[in-house]
Design an enzyme around this catalytic site. Structure first.
Site, PDB file in Angstrom:
ATOM      1  N   TYR A 166      56.959  84.828  44.688  1.00 39.81           N
ATOM      2  CA  TYR A 166      58.273  85.276  44.226  1.00 39.81           C
ATOM      3  C   TYR A 166      58.470  84.843  42.770  1.00 39.81           C
ATOM      4  O   TYR A 166      57.867  83.868  42.309  1.00 39.81           O
ATOM      5  CB  TYR A 166      59.381  84.720  45.110  1.00 39.81           C
ATOM      6  CG  TYR A 166      59.279  85.194  46.548  1.00 39.81           C
ATOM      7  CD1 TYR A 166      59.433  86.544  46.875  1.00 39.81           C
ATOM      8  CD2 TYR A 166      59.000  84.301  47.587  1.00 39.81           C
ATOM      9  CE1 TYR A 166      59.331  86.976  48.182  1.00 39.81           C
ATOM     10  CE2 TYR A 166      58.888  84.735  48.901  1.00 39.81           C
ATOM     11  CZ  TYR A 166      59.057  86.068  49.186  1.00 39.81           C
ATOM     12  OH  TYR A 166      58.937  86.513  50.486  1.00 39.81           O
TER      13      TYR A 166
ATOM     14  N   THR B   7      69.042  72.492  54.637  1.00 40.96           N
ATOM     15  CA  THR B   7      70.039  71.640  55.277  1.00 40.96           C
ATOM     16  C   THR B   7      71.361  71.659  54.526  1.00 40.96           C
ATOM     17  O   THR B   7      72.232  70.835  54.780  1.00 40.96           O
ATOM     18  CB  THR B   7      69.518  70.192  55.390  1.00 40.96           C
ATOM     19  OG1 THR B   7      69.255  69.685  54.075  1.00 40.96           O
ATOM     20  CG2 THR B   7      68.238  70.147  56.215  1.00 40.96           C
TER      21      THR B   7
END
Length: 294
Positions: free
Chosen positions: A161, A238
């Site tokens: 990417y 998270t």
């Protein structure tokens, strides 16, 4: 040593830097703007993260409690680490409202991780830290129900990417190598932790800000290689947006940290309201496969 700052310029920099407060894990502009509001994104209102981003209630969320008896033995290729021993141009220590980040800046020759459960090359991006107010909590992951006082997460993104932002919401976009720490007074301390903690006294006096170190050190000091003794599973960031495209690699053999080094982390947010525990609670495993390499 830190680069010297004019006191007025220093305070002005930190005040203005809060206008571009880093929110680690966020890439969408509109979402980032909403999360940058202090009352919306906080470790004090984790139960409201779903209202900020629905992905935070998905079925592949992290962190988790790793039950070693339920892991599956696996043989993966050896890790290949490239350019981890190269010194960056500079290293920035960023104190956000709820997070601490180390961001090395490279002109080229970025550190690349390949192997293990990673079938594609992943570029190193930054390191984040999670700790708590006492020695029996602080880490995000747990091993057999046991928490640790500190967890360091080395965040990488898929090198196929164009950017970290693009990888955040792309398949197999992120890989995070996690290191757990135990208090050990017999150790002489961790050199990399000592280096990044040098500006902590300065950073503790302001709510948010960024310091550029004038001593460069290779990221390998902070993120040593893992040859074995790790577990891996598919999970999420998270932090919001809680993207479920993360390959986690958790070293289950703890590293050592002195009590003095640990207390420096806790004192970093000891001003004003303070930050007591900057970790996300454990999430449901939901029968995910967790693989172990011994």
């Amino acid at each position: 040593m830190l680069k010297k700052f004019n006191s007025f310029a220093f305070l002005f920099y930190f005040i203005t830097s809060s206008l571009k407060e880093p929110v680690f894990g966020i890439d969408d502009d509109s979402e980032s703007r909403s999360l940058m509001k202090l009352h919306q994104y906080s470790y004090r209102n984790i139960d409201k993260w779903y209202s900020i981003n629905h992905r935070c209630s998905g079925g592949l969320q992290s962190p988790i409690d790793i039950n070693m008896r339920q892991t599956k033995k696996e043989i993966f290729p050896k890790f290949t680490r490239t350019n981890y021993f190269i010194k960056p141009l500079t290293t920035k220590i960023t104190k956000g409202k709820f997070n601490l980040m180390v961001l090395p800046i490279y002109e080229q020759d970025y550190p690349i991780l390949l192997g293990g459960p990673l079938e594609e090359p992943y570029r190193f991006n930054h390191v984040v830290f999670h700790w708590g107010k006492s020695d029996n909590l602080g880490s995000e992951h747990a091993i057999n129900g046991k928490k640790f006082p500190l967890e360091i997460q080395a965040v990488h993104y898929n090198d196929n990417y164009d950017s970290y932002s693009e990888a955040l919401n792309s398949p197999n976009g992120i890989a995070i190598v996690s290191y757990l720490f135990n208090i050990n007074e017999k150790t002489t301390g961790d050199l990399a932790l000592d280096l990044i903690q040098k500006p902590f006294e300065m950073l503790a006096s302001v709510p948010t800000g960024e310091v550029e170190l004038d001593y460069a050190f290779p990221i390998s000091l902070l993120t040593p290689p893992i040859y074995k003794r790790y577990v891996t599973y598919n999970g999420s960031l998270t932090l919001p947006p809680c993207s479920e495209n993360v390959i986690w690699i958790v070293n289950y053999k703890p590293r050592s940290i002195t009590m003095l080094e640990m207390e420096k982390f806790r004192m970093l947010y000891n001003n004003s309201e303070g930050l007591i525990n900057n970790f996300r609670p454990l999430q449901m495993t939901n029968q995910r496969d967790i693989y172990i390499v011994k």
